[in-house]
Scaffold this motif. Structure first.
Motif, PDB file in Angstrom:
ATOM      1  N   VAL A   6      25.605  12.472  71.904  1.00  0.00           N
ATOM      2  CA  VAL A   6      26.623  11.742  72.652  1.00  0.00           C
ATOM      3  C   VAL A   6      25.976  11.301  73.956  1.00  0.00           C
ATOM      4  N   PHE A  12      27.894   7.529  70.606  1.00  0.00           N
ATOM      5  CA  PHE A  12      26.915   8.457  70.049  1.00  0.00           C
ATOM      6  C   PHE A  12      25.833   7.670  69.331  1.00  0.00           C
ATOM      7  N   ASP A  40      35.526  17.704  68.053  1.00  0.00           N
ATOM      8  CA  ASP A  40      34.410  16.761  68.220  1.00  0.00           C
ATOM      9  C   ASP A  40      34.924  15.363  68.522  1.00  0.00           C
ATOM     10  N   GLN A  43      36.208  15.274  72.056  1.00  0.00           N
ATOM     11  CA  GLN A  43      35.088  15.225  72.998  1.00  0.00           C
ATOM     12  C   GLN A  43      34.522  13.814  73.098  1.00  0.00           C
ATOM     13  N   LEU A  44      34.405  13.141  71.970  1.00  0.00           N
ATOM     14  CA  LEU A  44      33.920  11.765  71.991  1.00  0.00           C
ATOM     15  C   LEU A  44      34.862  10.859  72.776  1.00  0.00           C
ATOM     16  N   MET A  51      31.994  17.953  79.777  1.00  0.00           N
ATOM     17  CA  MET A  51      31.016  17.356  78.862  1.00  0.00           C
ATOM     18  C   MET A  51      29.796  16.868  79.634  1.00  0.00           C
ATOM     19  N   LEU A  57      26.073  16.958  69.776  1.00  0.00           N
ATOM     20  CA  LEU A  57      27.439  17.348  69.452  1.00  0.00           C
ATOM     21  C   LEU A  57      27.451  18.463  68.394  1.00  0.00           C
ATOM     22  N   GLY A 108      27.786  21.923  72.141  1.00  0.00           N
ATOM     23  CA  GLY A 108      28.231  20.566  71.894  1.00  0.00           C
ATOM     24  C   GLY A 108      28.999  19.958  73.046  1.00  0.00           C
ATOM     25  N   GLU A 109      29.075  20.680  74.148  1.00  0.00           N
ATOM     26  CA  GLU A 109      29.812  20.200  75.313  1.00  0.00           C
ATOM     27  C   GLU A 109      28.981  20.350  76.580  1.00  0.00           C
TER      28      GLU A 109
END
Length: 332
Positions: A6, A12, A40, A43-44, A51, A57, A108-109
Protein backbone atom coordinates in the motif's frame (compact mmCIF):
# COMPACT_ATOMS: atom_id res chain seq x y z
CA UNK A 1 10.03 -11.25 -3.49
CA UNK A 2 6.52 -10.41 -4.71
CA UNK A 3 4.49 -8.28 -2.26
CA UNK A 4 1.26 -6.28 -2.08
CA UNK A 5 2.37 -2.80 -0.98
CA UNK A 6 0.00 0.00 0.00
CA UNK A 7 1.76 3.13 -1.21
CA UNK A 8 -0.84 5.69 -0.12
CA UNK A 9 -4.50 5.85 0.80
CA UNK A 10 -6.51 3.76 -1.65
CA UNK A 11 -3.53 2.71 -3.75
CA UNK A 12 -1.60 -0.55 -3.84
CA UNK A 13 0.95 -2.12 -6.15
CA UNK A 14 2.29 -5.62 -6.70
CA UNK A 15 6.00 -4.96 -6.11
CA UNK A 16 9.29 -6.82 -5.88
CA UNK A 17 10.92 -6.28 -2.47
CA UNK A 18 14.16 -7.63 -1.01
CA UNK A 19 13.86 -10.70 1.17
CA UNK A 20 13.89 -9.57 4.84
CA UNK A 21 16.65 -10.54 7.26
CA UNK A 22 15.52 -11.57 10.77
CA UNK A 23 17.04 -9.76 13.73
CA UNK A 24 17.51 -10.86 17.34
CA UNK A 25 14.41 -12.70 18.58
CA UNK A 26 12.92 -12.71 15.09
CA UNK A 27 11.95 -15.47 12.68
CA UNK A 28 11.87 -15.50 8.87
CA UNK A 29 8.66 -17.18 7.67
CA UNK A 30 7.98 -18.41 4.15
CA UNK A 31 4.27 -17.69 3.64
CA UNK A 32 2.10 -20.60 2.44
CA UNK A 33 -1.25 -18.81 2.60
CA UNK A 34 -2.41 -15.36 3.62
CA UNK A 35 -6.10 -14.56 4.13
CA UNK A 36 -8.01 -11.53 2.96
CA UNK A 37 -10.08 -9.71 5.60
CA UNK A 38 -12.58 -6.86 5.42
CA UNK A 39 -10.13 -4.94 7.59
CA UNK A 40 -7.73 -4.93 4.63
CA UNK A 41 -10.37 -3.16 2.57
CA UNK A 42 -10.99 -0.61 5.32
CA UNK A 43 -7.26 0.02 5.59
CA UNK A 44 -7.06 0.66 1.86
CA UNK A 45 -9.92 3.14 2.23
CA UNK A 46 -7.94 5.07 4.85
CA UNK A 47 -9.95 4.31 7.99
CA UNK A 48 -6.89 3.34 10.04
CA UNK A 49 -5.07 6.53 11.15
CA UNK A 50 -1.91 4.68 12.25
CA UNK A 51 -1.36 3.28 8.76
CA UNK A 52 2.27 3.70 7.70
CA UNK A 53 3.07 4.14 4.01
CA UNK A 54 4.47 2.27 2.26
CA UNK A 55 3.52 -0.98 4.03
CA UNK A 56 2.98 -4.60 3.02
CA UNK A 57 -0.71 -5.35 3.63
CA UNK A 58 -2.15 -8.44 5.37
CA UNK A 59 -2.43 -9.70 8.95
CA UNK A 60 -3.53 -13.37 8.55
CA UNK A 61 -1.03 -16.00 7.46
CA UNK A 62 0.39 -19.48 7.86
CA UNK A 63 3.92 -20.35 6.88
CA UNK A 64 7.10 -22.33 7.43
CA UNK A 65 10.06 -21.10 9.46
CA UNK A 66 13.07 -20.70 7.18
CA UNK A 67 15.47 -18.94 9.58
CA UNK A 68 15.15 -18.44 13.33
CA UNK A 69 16.86 -16.23 15.91
CA UNK A 70 14.42 -17.37 18.59
CA UNK A 71 15.19 -20.61 20.45
CA UNK A 72 11.49 -21.53 20.56
CA UNK A 73 11.36 -22.01 16.78
CA UNK A 74 13.46 -23.95 14.30
CA UNK A 75 13.53 -24.19 10.50
CA UNK A 76 10.68 -26.35 9.27
CA UNK A 77 8.22 -25.37 12.01
CA UNK A 78 4.79 -24.44 10.72
CA UNK A 79 3.55 -21.25 12.39
CA UNK A 80 0.83 -18.61 12.45
CA UNK A 81 1.22 -15.02 13.66
CA UNK A 82 -1.21 -13.33 16.01
CA UNK A 83 -2.45 -9.96 14.76
CA UNK A 84 0.19 -7.81 16.41
CA UNK A 85 3.92 -7.76 16.94
CA UNK A 86 4.22 -7.86 20.73
CA UNK A 87 7.10 -7.35 23.15
CA UNK A 88 6.41 -10.36 25.39
CA UNK A 89 7.64 -8.42 28.40
CA UNK A 90 4.96 -5.88 29.40
CA UNK A 91 2.42 -6.56 32.14
CA UNK A 92 -0.28 -7.49 29.62
CA UNK A 93 1.94 -9.98 27.79
CA UNK A 94 3.07 -11.52 31.07
CA UNK A 95 -0.61 -11.99 31.97
CA UNK A 96 -1.19 -13.79 28.67
CA UNK A 97 -3.17 -10.86 27.23
CA UNK A 98 -0.96 -10.22 24.21
CA UNK A 99 -3.88 -8.61 22.36
CA UNK A 100 -3.46 -5.65 24.73
CA UNK A 101 0.36 -5.48 24.65
CA UNK A 102 1.47 -1.97 25.67
CA UNK A 103 3.80 -1.66 22.67
CA UNK A 104 1.93 -3.76 20.10
CA UNK A 105 2.31 -2.92 16.42
CA UNK A 106 -0.32 -4.09 13.94
CA UNK A 107 0.78 -6.22 10.99
CA UNK A 108 -0.18 -4.72 7.66
CA UNK A 109 -0.75 -1.35 9.29
CA UNK A 110 2.17 -0.09 11.37
CA UNK A 111 4.64 -2.76 10.22
CA UNK A 112 4.84 -5.00 7.16
CA UNK A 113 2.27 -7.77 6.96
CA UNK A 114 1.86 -11.03 5.09
CA UNK A 115 0.70 -10.43 1.52
CA UNK A 116 4.19 -11.38 0.47
CA UNK A 117 6.45 -14.38 -0.05
CA UNK A 118 8.55 -13.98 3.12
CA UNK A 119 7.89 -12.15 6.38
CA UNK A 120 10.04 -11.22 9.36
CA UNK A 121 8.17 -11.80 12.62
CA UNK A 122 9.11 -11.60 16.30
CA UNK A 123 8.94 -15.00 17.97
CA UNK A 124 6.68 -13.51 20.66
CA UNK A 125 3.99 -13.14 18.00
CA UNK A 126 4.07 -16.70 16.64
CA UNK A 127 2.26 -19.92 17.53
CA UNK A 128 3.27 -23.37 16.26
CA UNK A 129 0.67 -25.22 14.22
CA UNK A 130 0.11 -28.87 15.21
CA UNK A 131 0.07 -31.64 12.61
CA UNK A 132 -3.71 -32.20 12.82
CA UNK A 133 -4.50 -28.64 11.70
CA UNK A 134 -4.58 -27.96 7.95
CA UNK A 135 -3.02 -24.87 6.39
CA UNK A 136 -6.49 -23.61 5.46
CA UNK A 137 -7.73 -23.89 9.05
CA UNK A 138 -4.51 -22.51 10.51
CA UNK A 139 -4.51 -19.33 8.40
CA UNK A 140 -7.95 -18.25 9.62
CA UNK A 141 -7.53 -19.23 13.25
CA UNK A 142 -5.92 -16.13 14.89
CA UNK A 143 -8.11 -13.45 13.29
CA UNK A 144 -11.37 -15.43 13.13
CA UNK A 145 -11.74 -18.55 15.29
CA UNK A 146 -9.40 -17.50 18.10
CA UNK A 147 -10.82 -13.97 18.11
CA UNK A 148 -14.35 -15.40 18.49
CA UNK A 149 -13.06 -17.82 21.15
CA UNK A 150 -11.67 -14.92 23.17
CA UNK A 151 -14.98 -13.07 22.88
CA UNK A 152 -17.06 -16.07 23.93
CA UNK A 153 -14.75 -16.57 26.91
CA UNK A 154 -15.34 -12.96 27.92
CA UNK A 155 -19.12 -13.33 27.84
CA UNK A 156 -18.85 -16.74 29.54
CA UNK A 157 -20.72 -18.85 27.02
CA UNK A 158 -22.16 -21.96 28.72
CA UNK A 159 -22.89 -25.38 27.28
CA UNK A 160 -26.49 -25.65 26.14
CA UNK A 161 -27.04 -21.94 25.52
CA UNK A 162 -28.51 -20.69 22.24
CA UNK A 163 -26.37 -18.41 20.09
CA UNK A 164 -27.55 -16.36 17.10
CA UNK A 165 -24.94 -15.40 14.49
CA UNK A 166 -25.62 -12.52 12.08
CA UNK A 167 -23.80 -12.26 8.77
CA UNK A 168 -23.51 -16.03 8.98
CA UNK A 169 -22.39 -16.47 5.39
CA UNK A 170 -19.33 -14.26 5.75
CA UNK A 171 -15.79 -15.27 6.57
CA UNK A 172 -16.30 -14.58 10.28
CA UNK A 173 -19.90 -15.75 10.60
CA UNK A 174 -19.64 -19.24 9.10
CA UNK A 175 -16.69 -20.04 11.36
CA UNK A 176 -18.30 -18.43 14.43
CA UNK A 177 -21.17 -20.91 13.98
CA UNK A 178 -18.77 -23.83 14.06
CA UNK A 179 -16.85 -22.55 17.08
CA UNK A 180 -19.99 -21.89 19.12
CA UNK A 181 -21.20 -25.39 18.27
CA UNK A 182 -17.85 -26.87 19.31
CA UNK A 183 -18.20 -25.03 22.62
CA UNK A 184 -21.55 -26.73 23.25
CA UNK A 185 -24.07 -24.12 22.06
CA UNK A 186 -27.17 -24.43 19.89
CA UNK A 187 -26.75 -22.03 16.95
CA UNK A 188 -29.16 -20.06 14.80
CA UNK A 189 -27.60 -18.63 11.63
CA UNK A 190 -28.95 -15.44 10.05
CA UNK A 191 -28.20 -14.49 6.46
CA UNK A 192 -29.70 -12.09 3.93
CA UNK A 193 -28.77 -14.42 1.04
CA UNK A 194 -31.15 -17.29 0.28
CA UNK A 195 -28.48 -19.07 -1.75
CA UNK A 196 -26.24 -19.36 1.34
CA UNK A 197 -28.86 -21.08 3.52
CA UNK A 198 -28.15 -24.62 2.34
CA UNK A 199 -24.45 -24.42 3.15
CA UNK A 200 -25.10 -22.76 6.52
CA UNK A 201 -27.57 -25.53 7.32
CA UNK A 202 -24.65 -27.96 7.41
CA UNK A 203 -23.30 -26.20 10.48
CA UNK A 204 -26.13 -24.38 12.26
CA UNK A 205 -29.11 -25.94 14.02
CA UNK A 206 -31.41 -23.62 12.09
CA UNK A 207 -31.11 -20.87 9.49
CA UNK A 208 -33.14 -17.68 9.13
CA UNK A 209 -33.07 -15.79 5.82
CA UNK A 210 -33.92 -12.09 5.88
CA UNK A 211 -33.30 -8.82 7.66
CA UNK A 212 -36.31 -9.00 10.06
CA UNK A 213 -35.37 -12.06 12.06
CA UNK A 214 -36.29 -11.23 15.67
CA UNK A 215 -39.94 -12.23 15.26
CA UNK A 216 -38.97 -15.62 13.88
CA UNK A 217 -36.52 -16.07 16.75
CA UNK A 218 -39.26 -15.31 19.27
CA UNK A 219 -41.63 -17.78 17.57
CA UNK A 220 -39.16 -20.60 18.14
CA UNK A 221 -37.70 -19.39 21.46
CA UNK A 222 -40.32 -17.39 23.32
CA UNK A 223 -37.95 -15.53 25.63
CA UNK A 224 -35.15 -15.04 23.06
CA UNK A 225 -31.61 -16.28 22.59
CA UNK A 226 -28.89 -16.22 25.24
CA UNK A 227 -26.15 -14.77 23.04
CA UNK A 228 -25.85 -12.89 19.75
CA UNK A 229 -22.58 -12.83 17.82
CA UNK A 230 -23.07 -9.60 15.87
CA UNK A 231 -20.74 -9.54 12.87
CA UNK A 232 -22.61 -7.04 10.66
CA UNK A 233 -23.18 -3.94 12.78
CA UNK A 234 -25.69 -1.17 12.10
CA UNK A 235 -27.92 -3.03 9.59
CA UNK A 236 -28.72 -5.88 12.02
CA UNK A 237 -27.96 -4.72 15.56
CA UNK A 238 -31.54 -3.58 16.27
CA UNK A 239 -32.98 -6.98 15.35
CA UNK A 240 -30.17 -8.64 17.32
CA UNK A 241 -31.04 -6.70 20.47
CA UNK A 242 -34.72 -7.63 20.07
CA UNK A 243 -33.72 -11.29 19.66
CA UNK A 244 -32.00 -11.44 23.06
CA UNK A 245 -33.68 -12.71 26.19
CA UNK A 246 -33.70 -10.63 29.36
CA UNK A 247 -30.17 -10.84 30.71
CA UNK A 248 -28.80 -11.83 27.30
CA UNK A 249 -25.35 -10.95 25.98
CA UNK A 250 -24.17 -9.52 22.69
CA UNK A 251 -20.68 -10.11 21.32
CA UNK A 252 -19.92 -7.31 18.87
CA UNK A 253 -17.14 -8.25 16.44
CA UNK A 254 -16.12 -7.72 12.85
CA UNK A 255 -14.94 -4.75 10.84
CA UNK A 256 -18.19 -2.81 10.70
CA UNK A 257 -18.57 0.28 8.55
CA UNK A 258 -16.80 3.11 10.45
CA UNK A 259 -19.01 5.75 8.82
CA UNK A 260 -22.20 4.37 10.35
CA UNK A 261 -23.56 5.01 13.83
CA UNK A 262 -26.41 3.44 15.77
CA UNK A 263 -28.78 5.26 18.10
CA UNK A 264 -28.85 2.96 21.09
CA UNK A 265 -31.85 3.28 23.39
CA UNK A 266 -30.12 3.04 26.75
CA UNK A 267 -33.34 2.48 28.69
CA UNK A 268 -34.16 -0.54 26.53
CA UNK A 269 -30.72 -2.05 27.16
CA UNK A 270 -31.01 -1.39 30.90
CA UNK A 271 -34.55 -2.76 31.23
CA UNK A 272 -33.55 -5.94 29.37
CA UNK A 273 -30.34 -6.16 31.44
CA UNK A 274 -28.30 -6.73 28.27
CA UNK A 275 -24.52 -7.05 28.28
CA UNK A 276 -22.69 -5.78 25.19
CA UNK A 277 -19.07 -6.82 24.79
CA UNK A 278 -16.91 -5.83 21.84
CA UNK A 279 -13.89 -7.90 20.95
CA UNK A 280 -10.89 -7.59 18.66
CA UNK A 281 -7.87 -9.86 18.15
CA UNK A 282 -6.86 -12.90 20.19
CA UNK A 283 -4.18 -14.03 22.59
CA UNK A 284 -1.70 -16.80 21.87
CA UNK A 285 -3.57 -19.00 24.38
CA UNK A 286 -6.79 -18.60 22.37
CA UNK A 287 -5.01 -19.77 19.21
CA UNK A 288 -3.66 -22.81 21.08
CA UNK A 289 -7.12 -23.55 22.52
CA UNK A 290 -8.73 -23.50 19.07
CA UNK A 291 -6.02 -25.80 17.70
CA UNK A 292 -6.73 -28.22 20.56
CA UNK A 293 -10.47 -28.00 19.90
CA UNK A 294 -9.82 -28.88 16.26
CA UNK A 295 -8.40 -32.21 17.42
CA UNK A 296 -11.63 -33.07 19.26
CA UNK A 297 -14.28 -31.29 17.17
CA UNK A 298 -14.59 -30.91 13.42
CA UNK A 299 -13.80 -27.32 12.50
CA UNK A 300 -14.05 -27.00 8.73
CA UNK A 301 -12.31 -24.10 7.01
CA UNK A 302 -14.72 -22.60 4.48
CA UNK A 303 -12.67 -21.12 1.64
CA UNK A 304 -14.52 -19.07 -0.95
CA UNK A 305 -11.59 -18.76 -3.37
CA UNK A 306 -7.82 -18.85 -3.70
CA UNK A 307 -5.83 -16.32 -5.73
CA UNK A 308 -2.13 -15.79 -6.46
CA UNK A 309 -0.67 -12.54 -5.14
CA UNK A 310 -0.64 -10.95 -8.59
CA UNK A 311 -4.44 -11.33 -8.70
CA UNK A 312 -4.96 -9.32 -5.50
CA UNK A 313 -7.27 -6.90 -7.32
CA UNK A 314 -9.59 -9.75 -8.32
CA UNK A 315 -9.53 -11.10 -4.77
CA UNK A 316 -10.50 -7.66 -3.47
CA UNK A 317 -13.44 -7.52 -5.89
CA UNK A 318 -14.62 -10.93 -4.69
CA UNK A 319 -14.44 -9.71 -1.08
CA UNK A 320 -16.57 -6.67 -1.89
CA UNK A 321 -19.18 -8.60 -3.89
CA UNK A 322 -20.77 -10.23 -0.82
CA UNK A 323 -21.63 -13.31 -2.87
CA UNK A 324 -19.01 -15.54 -1.29
CA UNK A 325 -19.29 -17.95 1.63
CA UNK A 326 -16.15 -18.13 3.74
CA UNK A 327 -12.65 -16.71 3.47
CA UNK A 328 -10.54 -15.66 0.51
CA UNK A 329 -6.95 -16.92 0.49
CA UNK A 330 -3.86 -15.59 -1.27
CA UNK A 331 -1.08 -17.99 -2.25
CA UNK A 332 2.32 -16.34 -2.75
Amino acid sequence: MKSIVVTERGKFNVMELPKPVPGVGEVLVKIKYAALCYRDLLQLRGYYPRMKYPVVLGHEAVGIVEESNDARFKPGDRVVPILHSVDGACDMCLRGEEAYCRSRLSFGEEIDGFFTEYARVTGNSLVKVPDWVSDELAVLTPCVLAMIHKGLRRIELSIGETVLVTGAGGGVGVHAIQLAKAMGARVIAVTSHEEKAEVLGRFADSVIVGSRFSEEVKRSISDGVDVVIETVGTPTIGESLRSLRIGGRMLLVGNVNPDESYQLRLGYVILKDITIVSNIAANRSDVVSVFNMARLSRLEPIVAAKYPLQDFGRALNTLQSGSRIGKILLAP
